[in-house]
Design an enzyme around this catalytic site. Structure first.
Site, PDB file in Angstrom:
ATOM      1  N   THR A   1       0.850  -1.189   0.000  1.00 50.99           N
ATOM      2  CA  THR A   1       0.000   0.000   0.000  1.00 50.99           C
ATOM      3  C   THR A   1       0.889   1.243   0.000  1.00 50.99           C
ATOM      4  O   THR A   1       1.983   1.209   0.548  1.00 50.99           O
ATOM      5  CB  THR A   1      -0.871  -0.034   1.276  1.00 50.99           C
ATOM      6  OG1 THR A   1      -1.857  -1.016   1.092  1.00 50.99           O
ATOM      7  CG2 THR A   1      -1.521   1.297   1.587  1.00 50.99           C
TER       8      THR A   1
ATOM      9  N   VAL B 240     -13.752  -3.180   2.249  1.00 50.70           N
ATOM     10  CA  VAL B 240     -13.101  -1.874   2.257  1.00 50.70           C
ATOM     11  C   VAL B 240     -12.162  -1.834   3.465  1.00 50.70           C
ATOM     12  O   VAL B 240     -12.563  -2.191   4.572  1.00 50.70           O
ATOM     13  CB  VAL B 240     -14.152  -0.741   2.336  1.00 50.70           C
ATOM     14  CG1 VAL B 240     -13.474   0.611   2.476  1.00 50.70           C
ATOM     15  CG2 VAL B 240     -15.045  -0.764   1.090  1.00 50.70           C
TER      16      VAL B 240
ATOM     17  N   ASP C  76      -8.845   0.253   5.681  1.00 48.22           N
ATOM     18  CA  ASP C  76      -8.713   1.530   6.395  1.00 48.22           C
ATOM     19  C   ASP C  76      -8.302   2.679   5.477  1.00 48.22           C
ATOM     20  O   ASP C  76      -8.581   3.847   5.771  1.00 48.22           O
ATOM     21  CB  ASP C  76      -7.662   1.400   7.507  1.00 48.22           C
ATOM     22  CG  ASP C  76      -6.287   1.030   6.953  1.00 48.22           C
ATOM     23  OD1 ASP C  76      -6.212   0.079   6.130  1.00 48.22           O
ATOM     24  OD2 ASP C  76      -5.295   1.682   7.312  1.00 48.22           O
TER      25      ASP C  76
ATOM     26  N   GLY D 206      -1.062  -1.240   6.828  1.00 45.07           N
ATOM     27  CA  GLY D 206      -1.071  -2.390   7.716  1.00 45.07           C
ATOM     28  C   GLY D 206      -2.383  -3.127   7.591  1.00 45.07           C
ATOM     29  O   GLY D 206      -3.150  -2.891   6.656  1.00 45.07           O
TER      30      GLY D 206
END
Ligand code: ASP
Length: 310
Positions: free
Chosen positions: A177, A206, A208, A229
């Protein structure tokens, strides 16, 4: 005049030196430096922190090494759905997209939601239609495909598990990410995050990253944060906003607040990962509780740092 600063990440997780070759490490370092170049050029020219974090994230989304845009992970049904968000600390404006497909740069769409709609978050078909109406570039499935990610997914296919991309137990652990936080020369801060999410996730899931206050938050009064994370604990801990709260209500410094959240609060709920952040005074930090986090920081005055391992 505040020191303009850009800090970026390319994901946190089980990133070990023993799994890396010299070529791979060089490719990551180059990609991180390219993203710093893209954002910092704008900060140097006097552009806003929002413009800078968007440019840095676009650069990382376009690089197949990272789990965002091109090279996103595969969901349980073999689709690639992406989440992204952006927030402007000057006015608390924010934009986000969740579970979108075929959007070349999800952070561009999140920015369009922030600047050209009355909404904060769009998902699915409505987000796609909004993208088309606003001339946001789309791309076919093949554009997002990477053999490596596909192999990662194949190893997990059929299981109920979803995994952080770096933690899929295969030899060649890479990707992540992406996110950025910046302070511009006008004293404003911003943050952005973009992801393909977790490998083998339920489609429609979905994380964070697009949730304002969880994966991304920016407020000139406190800090601009982008997280990476295991998304579920990060949502439950309202992670990015908690850093801001600790600063605003308890008077903690940016780094102190980030450490409390990453090393204490998240750890207590198995929240593996990390975050990057800046404040409006020019402090910046990169904190994680996993084995590694692809990360980089650059400031006016010449400081430049790119790192991967603990
Ligand atoms: N936080 C992202 C998610 O849960 C994954 C990551 O940071 O790699 O969707």
């Amino acid at each position: 005049m505040p020191i303009h600063t850009l800090v970026i990440h390319g994901g946190a997780g089980t990133i070990l030196r023993s799994d890396m070759t010299a070529e791979k490490e060089a490719a990551y370092r180059l990609a991180l430096n390219e993203a710093l170049d893209a954002g910092f050029l704008l900060l140097d020219k006097g552009n806003s922190a929002v413009e800078a974090v968007k440019a840095a994230v676009v650069s990382l989304e376009n690089n197949i090494l990272f789990n965002a845009g091109k090279g996103s992970v595969f969901a349980r049904d073999g689709s690639q759905e992406m989440d992204a968000s952006i927030m402007d600390g000057q006015n608390l404006m924010a934009g986000a997209v969740a579970a979108v497909r075929n959007i070349k740069n999800p952070v561009e769409l999140a920015y369009a939601v922030m600047t050209r709609s009355q909404h904060v978050m769009l998902n699915g078909n409505g987000a796609y239609e909004f993208a088309k109406l606003n001339n946001i570039e789309t791309a076919p499935d093949e554009y997002f495909y990477s053999a490596f990610r596909h192999d990662q997914w194949k190893q997990m296919q059929g299981s109920d598990e979803a995994a952080l991309d770096h933690n899929v137990k295969i030899k060649d652990k890479k990707f992540g990410t992406v996110g950025a936080a910046a302070l511009d020369m006008h004293g404003n801060i911003a943050a952005a995050t973009s992801t393909g999410g977790m490998t083998n996730k339920q489609f429609g899931r979905v994380g964070d990253s697009p949730i304002i206050g969880a994966g991304t938050y920016a407020n000139n009064k406190t800090c601009a944060i982008s997280c990476t994370g295991h998304g579920e604990p990060f949502i439950r801990a309202v992670t990015a906003y908690d850093v801001s709260c600790l600063m605003e209500y308890k008077g903690l410094s940016l780094e102190e607040a980030m450490k409390v959240v990453v090393h204490d609060k998240l750890m207590k709920i198995d929240g593996e990962g990390g975050m990057i952040g800046v404040d409006a005074k020019g402090h910046a930090a990169m904190i994680f509780n996993s084995d590694g986090m692809y990360r980089g920081m650059r400031r006016s005055g010449g400081m430049n740092e790119v790192a991967i391992y603990k």
